[in-house]
Enzyme design. Structure first.
Site, PDB file in Angstrom:
ATOM      1  N   GLU A 173      13.581  -4.231  -0.431  1.00  0.00           N
ATOM      2  CA  GLU A 173      14.762  -5.104  -0.533  1.00  0.00           C
ATOM      3  C   GLU A 173      14.928  -5.611  -1.964  1.00  0.00           C
ATOM      4  O   GLU A 173      15.026  -6.815  -2.229  1.00  0.00           O
ATOM      5  CB  GLU A 173      14.659  -6.263   0.462  1.00  0.00           C
ATOM      6  CG  GLU A 173      14.672  -5.748   1.888  1.00  0.00           C
ATOM      7  CD  GLU A 173      14.883  -6.825   2.916  1.00  0.00           C
ATOM      8  OE1 GLU A 173      14.549  -7.992   2.645  1.00  0.00           O
ATOM      9  OE2 GLU A 173      15.395  -6.495   3.994  1.00  0.00           O
ATOM     10  N   GLU A 366      14.029  -0.439   8.126  1.00  0.00           N
ATOM     11  CA  GLU A 366      13.785  -1.614   8.970  1.00  0.00           C
ATOM     12  C   GLU A 366      14.950  -1.818   9.916  1.00  0.00           C
ATOM     13  O   GLU A 366      16.093  -1.834   9.468  1.00  0.00           O
ATOM     14  CB  GLU A 366      13.635  -2.900   8.131  1.00  0.00           C
ATOM     15  CG  GLU A 366      12.385  -2.965   7.311  1.00  0.00           C
ATOM     16  CD  GLU A 366      12.280  -4.248   6.525  1.00  0.00           C
ATOM     17  OE1 GLU A 366      12.925  -5.243   6.906  1.00  0.00           O
ATOM     18  OE2 GLU A 366      11.581  -4.256   5.502  1.00  0.00           O
TER      19      GLU A 366
HETATM   20  C1  BGP Z   1      13.084  -8.375   5.609  1.00  0.00           C
HETATM   21  C2  BGP Z   1      11.716  -7.940   5.116  1.00  0.00           C
HETATM   22  C3  BGP Z   1      10.690  -7.752   6.145  1.00  0.00           C
HETATM   23  C4  BGP Z   1      10.899  -8.510   7.457  1.00  0.00           C
HETATM   24  C5  BGP Z   1      12.365  -8.640   7.845  1.00  0.00           C
HETATM   25  C6  BGP Z   1      12.570  -9.511   9.078  1.00  0.00           C
HETATM   26  O1  BGP Z   1      13.607  -9.208   4.645  1.00  0.00           O
HETATM   27  O2  BGP Z   1      11.811  -6.723   4.378  1.00  0.00           O
HETATM   28  O3  BGP Z   1       9.477  -8.110   5.508  1.00  0.00           O
HETATM   29  O4  BGP Z   1      10.290  -9.730   7.384  1.00  0.00           O
HETATM   30  O5  BGP Z   1      13.096  -9.136   6.770  1.00  0.00           O
HETATM   31  O6  BGP Z   1      12.676 -10.871   8.691  1.00  0.00           O
HETATM   32  P1  BGP Z   1      11.785 -11.976   9.417  1.00  0.00           P
HETATM   33  O7  BGP Z   1      10.380 -11.502   9.322  1.00  0.00           O
HETATM   34  O8  BGP Z   1      12.039 -13.231   8.680  1.00  0.00           O
HETATM   35  O9  BGP Z   1      12.270 -12.005  10.854  1.00  0.00           O
END
Ligand code: BGP
Length: 468
Positions: A173, A366
């Site tokens: 990201e 993701e």
């Molecule tokens: C993104 C990241 C992941 C993961 C995802 C879900 O920003 O790449 O690391 O965390 O978010 O977010 P969260 O874990 O806050 O639910």
């Protein structure tokens, strides 16, 4: 679906590994981030405070459970497992004279375990896990020296794992520096009173783009068969009304989203980048040779995270939430308990927009939903909501590939086993097909328990999504 489609899952070391001081690992920026209950900011400390819970310290302990966990991934039929290497396991302070052999050994064993089940590792070099010493001694990514330090770390792992890893990603990201409330996660930066925050942000972004490109150039010298991707947070955003101004607001909303992928795919700062620099009044130094590096170090595939969609316009109810994003409520969509609007069609739309723009292979690195899971009296966990989310997003993915002819070669569910939430540090925001018995205070047996969705994902992969 194409028979070589890579179904799998994704995690990040700081949210999953634990063992934060084991095997010679050094502290990373996550290790001084407290947990937070839903919606509150995670407090960042200068150092580790006594008697304080830090979610990344043990996370859900992949460090000691990796054989069991990889066996569970194999049981679901994973073809790919996206994971990150923690820089501070390889160079505890980020700039140590020699690498930490125990750290190199740990990931070597993980890759060997994956190989046993023919699961392809896909490795993220930087997943919000900067060594803490690089913040203290260099000021994080505001310092140009981090370009060469990060390339040195990358070359060490490229060389060590050149026969075990083919797929690499540079920064997770990478565009989150423009989107997150603070550049701490992405760049290890805490703004100083005397500096222009916008300029610091654009300068760090430039250094990371140069570092990403230089990493790819050096990696190709070590193994020309390496496949390099980037990773952007994608914001699927709809105009709230057909008023042209609302549509233009969507366009403006996407400037920071495309800023990095434009450079990493095309090899130069495009008009979109220039428009965003102008809009934000951002200025930064470009040194001789930087632009040539950007031109040469472009990526082979583009990967992105997609969880939910948002709405943009003049009169929107800005109560919706999303992955680092906030924006307008969409009256046609349901939301998770964390306010992330569930939109499978948005994944198909995002795949089309990205493929139309870049025309290079895509990978969904993701996708998933965080939810509160309940263990029934009989020990079952009936997460039908997660099955429904997965089924509909897999259908959208399949339609993008089979109807829209988008070239997408893989899909990684975020957090296939429960891991710590990045945004809130919570455990109760569970993503996994496997429940891990740890609570929001880090207490529990760490026992692994299959949820109902475990068998569904196994079925989906076994049938290659032919019977959705
Ligand atoms: C993104 C990241 C992941 C993961 C995802 C879900 O920003 O790449 O690391 O965390 O978010 O977010 P969260 O874990 O806050 O639910």
């Amino acid at each position: 679906m194409r028979t070589d489609f890579l179904w799998g899952g994704a995690t990040a070391a700081n949210q999953y590994e634990g063992g934060y001081l084991e095997g010679g690992r050094g502290l990373s920026i996550n290790d001084v981030e407290m947990g937070a209950s839903h919606g509150k900011k995670r407090e960042i400390h200068e150092t580790i405070h006594a008697n304080t819970y830090y979610p990344s310290h043990n996370a859900t302990d992949f460090y000691h459970h990796y054989k069991e966990d990889i066996a569970l991934m194999a049981e679901m039929g994973f073809k790919v497992y996206r994971m990150s290497i923690a820089w501070s396991r390889i160079y505890p302070n980020g700039d140590d004279a020699t690498p930490n052999e125990e750290g190199l050994k740990f990931y070597d064993q993980v890759f060997d375990e994956l190989r046993r089940y023919q699961i392809e590792p896909m490795v993220t070099l930087h997943h919000f896990e900067l060594p803490l010493a690089l913040v203290k001694n260099y000021g994080g990514w505001r310092n140009r020296k981090l370009i060469d330090l990060s390339v040195r770390y990358a070359k060490t792992v490229f060389d060590y794992y050149k026969d075990k890893v083919t797929y690499w990603m540079t920064f997770n990201e990478i565009n989150s520096i423009f989107i997150a409330k603070t550049p701490w996660h992405q760049a290890g930066i805490v703004y100083r009173d005397d500096e222009n925050r916008v300029d610091v942000m654009f300068q760090a972004a430039h250094y990371q783009l140069v570092a990403s490109a230089k990493t790819i150039i050096e990696g190709r010298k070590i193994n020309p068969n390496f496949k390099f991707g980037n990773m952007i947070l994608y914001n699927c955003c709809y105009a709230f009304s057909c008023h042209p101004v609302d549509q233009m607001m969507v366009h403006d909303n996407l400037l920071p989203i495309y800023y990095f992928s434009d450079v990493q795919v095309r090899g130069y700062y495009t008009n979109t980048c220039q428009a965003y620099q102008k809009k934000m009044n951002g200025h930064f130094e470009i040194e001789d040779g930087d632009l040539e590096i950007l031109k040469e170090g472009t990526i082979d595939y583009l990967s992105f995270s997609y969880y939910s969609s948002l709405v943009e316009g003049q009169n929107v109810d800005r109560s919706a939430d999303g992955n680092l994003l906030d924006g307008g409520r969409n009256p046609y969509l349901e939301a998770t308990a964390w306010g992330w609007q569930i939109d499978p069609m948005g994944l198909r739309i995002s795949l089309n927009l990205l493929y139309d723009r870049y025309q290079i292979p895509l990978f969904v690195s993701e996708n998933g939903m965080g939810a509160i899971d309940v263990i029934e009296e009989d020990g079952t966990i009936n997460d039908d909501y997660r099955i429904d989310y997965l089924k509909k997003h897999a259908k959208a993915l399949k339609d993008a590939i089979e109807i829209d002819f988008v070239d997408c070669f893989g899909y990684a569910w975020w957090g296939p086993l429960d891991i710590v939430s990045a945004g809130t540090g919570e455990m109760r925001k569970r993503y996994g097909f496997v429940y891990i018995d740890v609570d929001d205070e880090g207490q529990g047996s760490f026992r692994r328990m299959k949820k109902k969705s475990f068998d569904y994902y196994r079925y989906l992969i076994a049938t290659n999504a032919e019977e959705l």
